[in-house]
Design a protein around this motif. Structure first.
Motif, short mmCIF file in Angstrom:
data_model
loop_
_atom_site.label_atom_id
_atom_site.label_comp_id
_atom_site.label_asym_id
_atom_site.label_seq_id
_atom_site.Cartn_x
_atom_site.Cartn_y
_atom_site.Cartn_z
N MET A 4 0.87 -1.16 0.00
CA MET A 4 0.00 0.00 0.00
C MET A 4 0.91 1.22 0.00
SD MET A 4 -3.00 1.27 2.60
CE MET A 4 -1.99 2.21 3.72
N ILE A 5 0.88 1.98 -1.08
CA ILE A 5 1.73 3.16 -1.22
C ILE A 5 0.82 4.36 -1.38
CG2 ILE A 5 3.53 4.26 -2.60
CD1 ILE A 5 4.26 1.40 -3.60
N ARG A 6 1.12 5.42 -0.63
CA ARG A 6 0.33 6.63 -0.74
C ARG A 6 1.20 7.85 -0.50
NH1 ARG A 6 -3.01 7.01 4.91
NH2 ARG A 6 -1.56 5.80 6.14
N THR A 7 0.78 8.96 -1.05
CA THR A 7 1.45 10.20 -0.75
C THR A 7 0.84 10.77 0.53
OG1 THR A 7 -0.05 11.50 -2.14
CG2 THR A 7 1.99 10.72 -3.17
N VAL A 8 1.69 11.35 1.35
CA VAL A 8 1.25 11.93 2.61
C VAL A 8 1.98 13.24 2.84
CG1 VAL A 8 0.60 9.75 3.73
CG2 VAL A 8 2.95 10.58 3.90
N LYS A 70 8.04 25.12 16.29
CA LYS A 70 8.46 25.73 15.04
C LYS A 70 8.34 24.67 13.94
CE LYS A 70 12.22 28.06 12.73
NZ LYS A 70 13.63 28.46 12.77
N VAL A 71 7.36 24.86 13.06
CA VAL A 71 7.03 23.86 12.05
C VAL A 71 7.25 24.42 10.66
CG1 VAL A 71 5.13 22.48 11.11
CG2 VAL A 71 5.32 22.79 13.56
N GLN A 72 7.83 23.60 9.79
CA GLN A 72 7.96 23.92 8.37
C GLN A 72 7.16 22.88 7.60
OE1 GLN A 72 12.22 23.61 7.96
NE2 GLN A 72 12.43 25.83 7.95
N GLY A 73 6.49 23.33 6.56
CA GLY A 73 5.74 22.42 5.73
C GLY A 73 4.29 22.83 5.67
N PRO A 74 3.48 22.04 5.03
CA PRO A 74 3.73 20.65 4.68
C PRO A 74 4.50 20.48 3.37
CG PRO A 74 1.52 21.25 4.01
CD PRO A 74 2.11 22.46 4.69
N LYS A 75 5.16 19.33 3.31
CA LYS A 75 5.75 18.82 2.09
C LYS A 75 5.14 17.43 1.89
CE LYS A 75 10.05 21.37 2.02
NZ LYS A 75 11.49 21.25 1.80
N THR A 76 5.47 16.81 0.78
CA THR A 76 4.88 15.51 0.47
C THR A 76 5.97 14.45 0.35
OG1 THR A 76 3.09 16.61 -0.71
CG2 THR A 76 3.39 14.28 -1.15
N CYS A 77 5.69 13.28 0.91
CA CYS A 77 6.55 12.10 0.75
C CYS A 77 5.66 10.91 0.45
CB CYS A 77 7.40 11.86 2.00
SG CYS A 77 6.48 11.48 3.50
N LEU A 78 6.26 9.75 0.27
CA LEU A 78 5.50 8.53 0.02
C LEU A 78 5.62 7.62 1.23
CD1 LEU A 78 7.06 8.95 -3.17
CD2 LEU A 78 4.86 7.87 -3.43
N LEU A 79 4.50 7.10 1.67
CA LEU A 79 4.44 6.19 2.81
C LEU A 79 4.04 4.81 2.29
CD1 LEU A 79 4.65 6.13 5.94
CD2 LEU A 79 2.19 6.51 5.99
N VAL A 80 4.80 3.80 2.70
CA VAL A 80 4.61 2.45 2.18
C VAL A 80 4.36 1.48 3.34
CG1 VAL A 80 5.67 0.58 0.83
CG2 VAL A 80 6.28 2.97 0.34
N ALA A 81 3.43 0.55 3.14
CA ALA A 81 3.21 -0.55 4.08
C ALA A 81 2.94 -1.80 3.24
CB ALA A 81 2.03 -0.27 4.99
N GLY A 82 3.50 -2.92 3.67
CA GLY A 82 3.27 -4.13 2.89
C GLY A 82 3.77 -5.37 3.61
N LYS A 129 5.63 12.80 -10.27
CA LYS A 129 6.20 11.75 -11.12
C LYS A 129 6.35 10.44 -10.33
CE LYS A 129 10.18 10.95 -14.15
NZ LYS A 129 11.46 11.51 -14.61
N ALA A 130 6.80 10.54 -9.06
CA ALA A 130 6.95 9.35 -8.23
C ALA A 130 5.61 8.71 -7.93
CB ALA A 130 7.67 9.71 -6.92
N ALA A 131 4.61 9.54 -7.66
CA ALA A 131 3.26 9.01 -7.42
C ALA A 131 2.76 8.25 -8.66
CB ALA A 131 2.31 10.14 -7.05
N LYS A 132 3.05 8.80 -9.82
CA LYS A 132 2.63 8.15 -11.06
C LYS A 132 3.32 6.79 -11.24
CE LYS A 132 2.05 8.99 -15.99
NZ LYS A 132 2.23 9.93 -17.09
N VAL A 133 4.60 6.73 -10.88
CA VAL A 133 5.34 5.44 -10.96
C VAL A 133 4.63 4.37 -10.17
CG1 VAL A 133 7.46 4.28 -10.18
CG2 VAL A 133 7.62 6.44 -11.45
N PHE A 134 4.11 4.73 -9.00
CA PHE A 134 3.45 3.76 -8.13
C PHE A 134 1.93 3.70 -8.33
CE2 PHE A 134 7.32 4.80 -5.56
CZ PHE A 134 7.94 3.58 -5.74
N GLY A 135 1.41 4.51 -9.23
CA GLY A 135 -0.01 4.48 -9.52
C GLY A 135 -0.88 5.00 -8.40
N VAL A 136 -0.38 6.02 -7.70
CA VAL A 136 -1.13 6.59 -6.58
C VAL A 136 -1.41 8.08 -6.85
CG1 VAL A 136 -0.21 4.95 -4.94
CG2 VAL A 136 0.93 7.15 -5.20
N GLY A 137 -2.43 8.59 -6.20
CA GLY A 137 -2.76 10.00 -6.31
C GLY A 137 -2.01 10.83 -5.29
N LEU A 138 -2.12 12.13 -5.41
CA LEU A 138 -1.50 13.04 -4.46
C LEU A 138 -2.44 13.32 -3.31
CD1 LEU A 138 0.16 15.53 -6.95
CD2 LEU A 138 1.27 13.71 -5.66
#
Length: 139
Positions: A4-8, A70-82, A129-138
Motif C-alpha cells: 500500500m503506497i500513498r502520498t502523505v 516551530k514547524v515547516q511544511g507541509p511537504k509531500t513524501c510517500l508512505l509504504v506498508a506491505g 512523477k513518483a506518485a505516477k510510478v506507483f499508480g497513486v494520487g497526491l
C-alpha cells in the motif's frame, strides 16, 4: 497482499538536541490527540530535525501552533506498508531509479508479523512523477 503506497504530508519540526526533548514533544502531541503515522528524527546543525507524518495534517498544524512548535511544511513524501519479503525496499527504489527519480532519503523497517514499512522522500518537484510510478494520487 500488495504494497500500500500513498502520498502523505509531512512537517519538519526543529527541537533542541537534548535528552528528553523529543519525548516531551511527542507526549504533548499524544496528549492533544494527534496520531502520527511516522516519525523520523536526526541531528541537524546542533539541533534535532523531526519529520512527522500526521494522520490529520490540519489538526497537527493547529496543535503545533498551540504548542508553539516551530514547524515547516507541509511537504509531500510517500508512505509504504506491505508484506515483508526479501528485496521489498530494493523493488521500490529500483522503480524510482528506473524512472530517473532521485530519492533524497529513505527509511525502511520491519514492522513485525511479516510486515514492513518505508518512507520515501524525493525532491518536491518529483513527487507527482513518483506518485505516477506507483499508480497513486497526491494527498
Amino acid at each position: 497482499m500488495a504494497d500500500m503506497i500513498r502520498t502523505v504530508q509531512y512537517f519538519k519540526v526543529q527541537i533542541a538536541d537534548e535528552p528528553g526533548t523529543l519525548a516531551g514533544a511527542l507526549a504533548s502531541l499524544r496528549e492533544a490527540g494527534v496520531n502520527l503515522l511516522a516519525v523520523h528524527a536526526f541531528p541537524r546543525s546542533r539541533r534535532t530535525q523531526v519529520d512527522v507524518v500526521p494522520e490529520d495534517p490540519a489538526s497537527f498544524k493547529n496543535v503545533a501552533k498551540a504548542l508553539k512548535l516551530k514547524v515547516q511544511g507541509p511537504k509531500t513524501c510517500l508512505l509504504v506498508a506491505g508484506d515483508d519479503r526479501p528485496g521489498a525496499l530494493a523493488d521500490l527504489t529500483d522503480r524510482l531509479g528506473s524512472a530517473k527519480i532521485n530519492m533524497i532519503a529513505v527509511t525502511g523497517l520491519a514492522a513485525g508479523q511479516g510486515r514492513y514499512g518505508a518512507i520515501l522522500w524525493v525532491n518536491q518537484r518529483d513527487v507527482k512523477k513518483a506518485a505516477k510510478v506507483f499508480g497513486v494520487g497526491l494527498s
